[in-house]
Design an enzyme around this catalytic site. Structure first.
Site, mmCIF file in Angstrom:
data_model
loop_
_atom_site.group_PDB
_atom_site.id
_atom_site.type_symbol
_atom_site.label_atom_id
_atom_site.label_comp_id
_atom_site.label_asym_id
_atom_site.label_seq_id
_atom_site.Cartn_x
_atom_site.Cartn_y
_atom_site.Cartn_z
ATOM 1 N N LYS B 171 42.859 -7.512 -15.718
ATOM 2 C CA LYS B 171 43.528 -8.808 -15.591
ATOM 3 C C LYS B 171 45.048 -8.616 -15.535
ATOM 4 O O LYS B 171 45.731 -9.245 -14.722
ATOM 5 C CB LYS B 171 43.150 -9.719 -16.772
ATOM 6 N N LYS B 239 54.051 -15.225 -19.691
ATOM 7 C CA LYS B 239 53.285 -14.690 -20.832
ATOM 8 C C LYS B 239 52.474 -13.461 -20.384
ATOM 9 O O LYS B 239 52.455 -12.420 -21.063
ATOM 10 C CB LYS B 239 52.343 -15.779 -21.356
#
Lengths: 294, 294
Positions: B171, B239
């Site tokens: 990811k 983030k």
């Protein structure tokens, strides 16, 4: 369509000239270094002894040369294209050069009554041989339409992108994106490998999502195998990134990732990887990350 | 498959829990802030008053939370998942967090007899609602197979990428490539616009060649129109880039373009573009290049 003069029978130019002859055009070729005209002659074309001889009676003149200096010399110099082409001819430069030079050529041509298009290509040697190049064109719409039969003999996609120089600008943007996308895949691959992930599975997932790209599709297997046979050589991409960054400076476009990518390609050339495929950017990330094998 | 506890009914978690209930699973949901359980209850699920109540009898426990601190608190804390889950349960964290935290969770779970998978997703809110997420999984193959019916209720692609943490690593690599490819398109677009090229034609040519990417396909129209409605918000990508760069530091992967892309996303967040789509990286290139409109 009349006769075509083709100047520059190199890795790209030779198969393009052959495809033009095989499409039924009357093609006369010239190359600075000798011994490059056989394929064209075998396809029914003619070899000329000088640029003057090649272009004197031509309706269309094409150049396919390494970079701006060679184009300027062959076109603007004594004994060059503009000194000998007839008024009303259409000159198409298919080399990849700086957009500014293309604009200057168009202005110099106009002063002589010669119409000019810039029409750099992408697709590489394989695309040139198969006649499926993508052609990015700058210039006047009427000239673009007149050139269409020429483009159709060597390419599959041909798009008029705007005024003189626009073809070169789009080619430069292409090389900018390709360099950055290649480096992205290289960095992701080292990141995955150092994490102990199964990279084949991982790259397949990535290719299917928003991270997918033509670079990832075409290069992931060879990058996993460290097979850096070209393909497109680092040295050529290094030359193209000079066009990108010089043009960016001229027009005032600030390209943070483009600038770093240009430097990383410069590093590949500097360390002696110039003859490898541009996916050898991976070797640079490995060196930075301490995992290079040699 | 028994009962599922679903912790975290936010923008992503709520539709995922709904899809699980509609696929016939017995789902008990819990969310820190109240008023988020109605969609799950309308789909036939149940609301729990505490994590303890949700997980006590669950065979499978899923968390879908913003970042590592929230996951650590809900799972490792007093009154958390591991304090109340039964031995033999399967815990699947579908949040996007640092790979290191996923490894720590797997170790803490093993000490309690709880099996753990990390299974972050891509595909965004739309993918969650339609149940077509891509799921990148780290952990044991047997646990992955046991979780397959759960994954099939919320996703379309699910791939085991390696040991614990591997799902998070892939990811992170996805977010790395997407950030870099987005910035490449943004820089190319400003380069083309400042050159006076017809950008719609140009981007079409670029999309069809080696410069093509999923980012270019999906974002070119909205970027040309300066439509930055999310999509995927800058703040979330900001983030995620912290996960990328923190992990790169830990494993010793050096990411020159990743680092600059992370800073350019940080700049977008810092200038107040955090709620815009991440393609608002274009606004940063415009500001650097002196063409920003506001």
């Amino acid at each position: 369509m009349g006769t075509i003069a083709f100047i520059g029978l190199g890795i790209m130019g030779s198969p393009m000239a052959v495809n033009l002859a095989q499409a039924g055009h009357t093609v006369t070729g010239w190359n600075r270094s000798p011994g490059r005209t056989q394929p064209l002659e075998a396809a029914g074309g003619r070899a000329a002894g000088s640029i003057a001889e090649a272009v004197r009676d031509a309706d269309v003149i094409i150049t396919m040369l390494p970079a701006s200096p060679q184009v300027e010399q062959c076109v603007l110099g004594d004994g060059g294209v503009f000194a000998h082409a007839r008024k009303g001819a259409l000159y198409i430069d298919m080399s990849s050069i700086t957009p500014r030079t293309s604009v200057e050529l168009a202005e110099a041509g106009a002063a002589k009554g010669i119409r000019v298009l810039d029409a750099p290509v992408s697709g590489g040697e394989a695309g040139a041989i198969e006649g499926v190049l993508s052609i990015m064109v700058g210039g006047e719409p009427a000239d673009f339409e007149e050139a269409r039969p020429v483009f159709e003999a060597v390419g599959r996609t041909m798009v008029l992108c705007g005024p003189h120089g626009s073809g070169q600008t789009v080619k430069a943007a292409n090389q900018l994106i390709v360099a950055v996308n290649l480096e992205a895949v290289a960095e992701a691959l080292v990141f995955l490998e150092k994490s102990g992930v199964e990279t084949t599975a991982a790259l397949e997932v990535l290719a299917g999502g928003l991270a997918g790209s033509t670079v990832l599709d075409r290069k992931k297997d060879s990058m996993l195998a460290r097979d850096f046979r070209p393909g497109f050589r680092v040295d050529l991409h290094h030359k193209d990134m000079a066009v990108v960054m010089d043009t960016a400076r001229e027009i005032g476009a600030v390209l943070p990732l483009g600038a770093i990518a240009a430097q990383l390609i410069a590093a590949a050339a500097a360390r002696g990887d110039g003859d490898l495929d541009h996916s050898a950017l991976l070797r640079g990330v490995e060196m930075l990350s301490g995992t290079a094998k040699d």
